[in-house]
Design an enzyme around this catalytic site. Structure first.
Site, PDB file in Angstrom:
ATOM      1  N   SER A 100      75.757   8.159 -10.001  1.00 58.21           N
ATOM      2  CA  SER A 100      76.625   9.094 -10.220  1.00 58.21           C
ATOM      3  C   SER A 100      77.261   9.055 -11.110  1.00 58.21           C
ATOM      4  CB  SER A 100      77.675   8.916  -9.071  1.00 58.21           C
ATOM      5  OG  SER A 100      77.834  10.787  -8.753  1.00 58.21           O
ATOM      6  N   HIS A 125      71.457  11.446  -9.235  1.00 53.48           N
ATOM      7  CA  HIS A 125      71.614  12.871  -8.469  1.00 53.48           C
ATOM      8  C   HIS A 125      73.459  14.329  -8.462  1.00 53.48           C
ATOM      9  CE1 HIS A 125      75.476  10.410  -5.225  1.00 53.48           C
ATOM     10  NE2 HIS A 125      75.491  10.970  -7.004  1.00 53.48           N
TER      11      HIS A 125
END
Length: 201
Positions: A100, A125
């Site tokens: 992330s 993501h």
């Protein structure tokens, strides 16, 4: 009021100067370590460390080692912007997990100086955020979230050489990479062995 470098170093570490503290010792070698979730407190410390090392010697690289599951988008963007503001090259090293916002900071290092250790795992993501409040508040938050998602996808595209459309598609769900896959994708530039890896500048 005069602020001394030792005061900044103390504030950055949340305690007194070098002593025997391992992170102070690393900082003296121009090594910064992100080994936790990204939040405002961690971001403030890392930003202070980058600014301190930039002021001490703007010509030498700073090494940022990342083992992080990600965290706050705004806190991570504060670190990212400080990295870009610094006159120093920021060499990034992914170890363990860079997910992330950890992935975002890893790929945001100076081009050609982004490394992954051989067994690191990198995960990309889209940013996530909770929304609440009135219908009007939710609509405003959703608009801001969509803008942040587009901004981050565009930046990752610039850092990797992938298209905006490809990043948007690949980050719609959790996308996992081995170190070599991350290199092939453009998230990092080199996969290094423990023997080869530079420890300090």
């Amino acid at each position: 009021m005069t602020v001394f470098m030792s005061d900044i170093r103390m504030a950055a570490q949340g305690g007194p100067g070098f002593g025997n503290d391992v992170f102070d010792r690393l900082l003296s070698e121009r090594i910064i370590f992100l080994g936790s979730q990204v939040d405002d407190e961690i971001a403030n410390k890392l930003c202070a460390q980058i600014l301190l090392l930039s002021a001490e010697d703007p010509t030498r690289d700073i090494s940022l080692y990342i083992n992080s599951p990600g965290g706050s988008v705004t806190a991570g963007m504060a670190i990212y912007d400080t990295m870009k503001y610094s006159p120093c090259d920021i060499a990034t090293y992914g170890m363990g997990l860079a997910a992330s916002m950890g992935q975002f900071l890893l790929s945001g290092g100076t081009k050609g100086k982004r490394f992954a250790l051989p067994h690191a795992r990198i995960m990309m993501h889209q940013p996530s955020a909770g929304v609440g409040g009135t219908a009007a508040d939710i609509a405003i938050q959703a608009e801001q979230f969509a803008a942040t998602k587009r901004e981050m996808a565009q930046l990752i595209a610039e850092h990797t050489g992938q298209t905006f459309e490809q990043i948007s598609k690949d980050s719609d769900r959790d996308r996992w990479f081995t170190a070599q896959e991350a290199k092939d994708y453009g998230l990092v530039d080199h996969v290094i062995t423990l023997a080869e890896g530079p420890i300090s500048n």
